[in-house]
Motif scaffolding. Structure first.
Motif, PDB file in Angstrom:
ATOM      1  N   VAL A   1       2.419   7.568   9.339  1.00  0.00           N
ATOM      2  CA  VAL A   1       1.194   6.782   9.474  1.00  0.00           C
ATOM      3  C   VAL A   1       0.332   6.929   8.225  1.00  0.00           C
ATOM      4  CG1 VAL A   1      -0.976   6.570  10.750  1.00  0.00           C
ATOM      5  CG2 VAL A   1       1.174   6.845  11.992  1.00  0.00           C
ATOM      6  N   LEU A   2       0.180   8.153   7.739  1.00  0.00           N
ATOM      7  CA  LEU A   2      -0.621   8.384   6.535  1.00  0.00           C
ATOM      8  C   LEU A   2       0.012   7.723   5.312  1.00  0.00           C
ATOM      9  CD1 LEU A   2      -1.560  12.144   7.097  1.00  0.00           C
ATOM     10  CD2 LEU A   2      -3.006  10.132   7.437  1.00  0.00           C
ATOM     11  N   GLN A   3       1.336   7.740   5.232  1.00  0.00           N
ATOM     12  CA  GLN A   3       2.025   7.060   4.144  1.00  0.00           C
ATOM     13  C   GLN A   3       1.786   5.554   4.201  1.00  0.00           C
ATOM     14  OE1 GLN A   3       6.139   8.212   4.437  1.00  0.00           O
ATOM     15  NE2 GLN A   3       5.727  10.357   3.921  1.00  0.00           N
ATOM     16  N   GLU A   4       1.819   4.999   5.420  1.00  0.00           N
ATOM     17  CA  GLU A   4       1.573   3.569   5.592  1.00  0.00           C
ATOM     18  C   GLU A   4       0.154   3.206   5.153  1.00  0.00           C
ATOM     19  OE1 GLU A   4       3.627   0.839   7.128  1.00  0.00           O
ATOM     20  OE2 GLU A   4       4.967   2.275   6.165  1.00  0.00           O
ATOM     21  N   LEU A   5      -0.809   4.046   5.492  1.00  0.00           N
ATOM     22  CA  LEU A   5      -2.190   3.778   5.087  1.00  0.00           C
ATOM     23  C   LEU A   5      -2.327   3.754   3.572  1.00  0.00           C
ATOM     24  CD1 LEU A   5      -4.150   5.893   7.709  1.00  0.00           C
ATOM     25  CD2 LEU A   5      -4.399   3.436   7.356  1.00  0.00           C
ATOM     26  N   ASN A   6      -1.669   4.682   2.907  1.00  0.00           N
ATOM     27  CA  ASN A   6      -1.729   4.726   1.443  1.00  0.00           C
ATOM     28  C   ASN A   6      -1.060   3.510   0.816  1.00  0.00           C
ATOM     29  OD1 ASN A   6      -3.145   7.156   1.177  1.00  0.00           O
ATOM     30  ND2 ASN A   6      -1.298   8.380   1.398  1.00  0.00           N
ATOM     31  N   LYS A   7       0.089   3.122   1.369  1.00  0.00           N
ATOM     32  CA  LYS A   7       0.791   1.947   0.844  1.00  0.00           C
ATOM     33  C   LYS A   7      -0.039   0.686   1.062  1.00  0.00           C
ATOM     34  CE  LYS A   7       4.714   2.141   2.998  1.00  0.00           C
ATOM     35  NZ  LYS A   7       6.086   1.752   3.407  1.00  0.00           N
ATOM     36  N   LEU A   8      -0.732   0.641   2.192  1.00  0.00           N
ATOM     37  CA  LEU A   8      -1.478  -0.563   2.542  1.00  0.00           C
ATOM     38  C   LEU A   8      -2.682  -0.776   1.640  1.00  0.00           C
ATOM     39  CD1 LEU A   8      -0.690  -2.511   4.783  1.00  0.00           C
ATOM     40  CD2 LEU A   8      -2.540  -1.582   6.164  1.00  0.00           C
ATOM     41  N   LYS A   9      -3.195   0.293   1.036  1.00  0.00           N
ATOM     42  CA  LYS A   9      -4.301   0.141   0.097  1.00  0.00           C
ATOM     43  C   LYS A   9      -3.904  -0.777  -1.048  1.00  0.00           C
ATOM     44  CE  LYS A   9      -6.495   4.660   0.838  1.00  0.00           C
ATOM     45  NZ  LYS A   9      -6.808   5.973   0.201  1.00  0.00           N
ATOM     46  N   ARG A  10      -2.704  -0.576  -1.576  1.00  0.00           N
ATOM     47  CA  ARG A  10      -2.236  -1.395  -2.694  1.00  0.00           C
ATOM     48  C   ARG A  10      -1.997  -2.837  -2.252  1.00  0.00           C
ATOM     49  NH1 ARG A  10       0.765   3.399  -3.217  1.00  0.00           N
ATOM     50  NH2 ARG A  10       2.608   2.417  -2.282  1.00  0.00           N
ATOM     51  N   TRP A  11      -1.513  -2.992  -1.014  1.00  0.00           N
ATOM     52  CA  TRP A  11      -1.206  -4.344  -0.542  1.00  0.00           C
ATOM     53  C   TRP A  11      -2.478  -5.108  -0.180  1.00  0.00           C
ATOM     54  CZ3 TRP A  11      -1.283  -8.113   3.156  1.00  0.00           C
ATOM     55  CH2 TRP A  11      -0.256  -9.062   3.121  1.00  0.00           C
ATOM     56  N   ALA A  12      -3.466  -4.415   0.385  1.00  0.00           N
ATOM     57  CA  ALA A  12      -4.685  -5.076   0.863  1.00  0.00           C
ATOM     58  C   ALA A  12      -5.523  -5.627  -0.285  1.00  0.00           C
ATOM     59  CB  ALA A  12      -5.511  -4.103   1.693  1.00  0.00           C
ATOM     60  N   GLY A  13      -5.475  -4.979  -1.451  1.00  0.00           N
ATOM     61  CA  GLY A  13      -6.279  -5.421  -2.588  1.00  0.00           C
ATOM     62  C   GLY A  13      -6.124  -6.897  -2.909  1.00  0.00           C
TER      63      GLY A  13
END
Length: 285
Positions: free
Chosen positions: A112-124
Motif C-alpha cells: 500500500v505504501l509503495q502504491e502511494l509513492n508510485k501514485l504521486k508521480r502518476w497524479a502530477g
C-alpha cells in the motif's frame, strides 16, 4: 472454451460467454488455468479497456485463486500495474480504477505504501483524473485501519501522518480523517467532538494560512487565480460547518476585512453556502 474465447475477442461484453467460462473453470480449479484466464482477459482489455464484464471476470479469477491457493503478491502488483498502463491509454476509465481499489484488500501494508509513492508521480500530470484520487483515498484508509485497533503502535501513526497531504478537492476527505484519527475525543463517535488541543490548533492554523495565501496569489502567476481563491474560501466555510470553533480562529487570524473578502468571494459564486454563516452570526447576537 475455444468458442467462448472467439466470441469474447469479438464482443467483450457478452455476459453469457463469460458465465460459461466461469462454470467450466470452477470445475477445473487449477492454478495454471486461472493464470491463463488472466492472460486472456488481459488481451481482451487491450482492445476493450472499459469492458466491465472483463474486469469483473478478473476479480472472480483472483477470488477463486485465493480460495484454493495463496494469492502471490506479485499477481496483485501486476494487476495494479495493468490498471496504471491502461489508465495512460484510456482516460477517465472508472472501471479500471475501481478494479484497482478492489485490489487494496489483498495488499500488504508495504505494498500500500509503495502504491502511494508510485501514485504521486502518476497524479502530477493527471490532476483531472478523479479516479486516481479515489484510489489514493482507498489506500489511505487501508493505512489508517490499524489505528482502529486498541494499542496501535507509533509506527502506524507515523505512516498515517506522512500520507495526509493533497489537493483542494482531496483535502475535505483528509481533514475529516485527520480529525477522526488524531484530534477527535476517542470517547465519542461524532466529528464535532474534537478537543482544541495544541496539535489541533496548529493544524487548523495552517489551513487558515493556506486560505490566506490562496486569496493573495498574484493574478499574473496563475491563469485560474480566481478559481483558486474561490475553492480556498469554499473549503474554509465547509470546515466551519463541521467545526464551529474554527470561525473564531478565522476572525482572530484574518481580521474583519479579510474575512469579509472571503465571504464576498463565495457570495459571488456560491451564495447558498453563506446561509450557515448567517446562522452563526445570529447565534452570536
Amino acid at each position: 472454451m475455444k468458442h467462448s474465447q472467439a466470441v469474447l475477442l469479438l464482443s467483450s461484453d457478452f455476459g453469457t460467454a463469460w458465465n460459461v467460462r466461469k462454470l467450466i473453470l470452477s470445475k477445473q480449479n487449477h492454478h495454471g488455468v486461472f493464470m491463463e484466464e488472466l492472460r486472456l482477459s488481459r488481451i481482451i482489455l487491450s482492445n476493450s479497456p472499459k469492458s466491465e464484464p472483463t474486469w469483473s471476470h478478473r476479480r472472480w479469477i483472483i477470488k477463486m485463486n485465493s480460495r484454493s491457493f495463496s494469492t502471490p503478491q506479485e499477481i496483485i502488483t501486476k494487476e495494479s500495474e495493468l490498471v496504471e498502463s491502461i489508465g495512460e491509454r484510456s482516460k477517465m476509465n472508472y472501471r479500471a480504477w475501481y478494479h484497482r481499489c478492489w485490489l487494496v484488500s489483498y495488499m500488504t501494508i508495504e505494498q500500500v505504501l509503495q502504491e502511494l509513492n508510485k501514485l504521486k508521480r502518476w497524479a502530477g500530470p493527471h490532476v483531472a483524473d478523479s479516479s486516481c484520487f479515489h484510489y489514493r483515498r482507498r489506500l489511505m484508509l487501508r493505512v489508517l485501519e490499524p489505528l482502529k485497533v486498541k494499542g496501535s503502535n507509533a509506527n502506524d501513526k507515523t505512516e498515517a501522518h506522512k500520507i495526509l497531504m493533497a489537493l483542494w478537492l482531496h483535502r475535505r476527505f483528509l481533514f475529516l480523517n485527520w480529525i477522526m484519527y488524531f484530534c477527535r475525543n476517542l470517547s465519542s463517535e461524532t466529528v464535532q467532538s474534537i478537543f482544541m488541543n495544541e496539535e489541533t490548533g496548529i493544524f487548523i492554523g495552517n489551513e487558515i494560512h493556506l486560505l490566506e495565501s490562496s486569496m493573495t496569489v498574484p493574478d499574473n502567476k496563475f491563469e485560474d487565480f480566481q478559481a483558486q481563491a474561490l475553492l480556498a474560501s469554499v473549503y474554509m466555510l465547509w470546515l466551519t460547518k463541521h467545526i464551529p470553533e474554527v470561525w473564531s480562529m478565522l476572525e482572530e487570524k484574518l481580521g474583519t476585512e479579510k474575512l469579509k473578502c472571503v465571504l464576498s468571494t463565495v457570495d459571488q459564486e456560491r451564495p447558498s453556502l453563506l446561509l450557515h454563516q448567517i446562522d452563526i452570526f445570529a447565534a452570536k447576537q
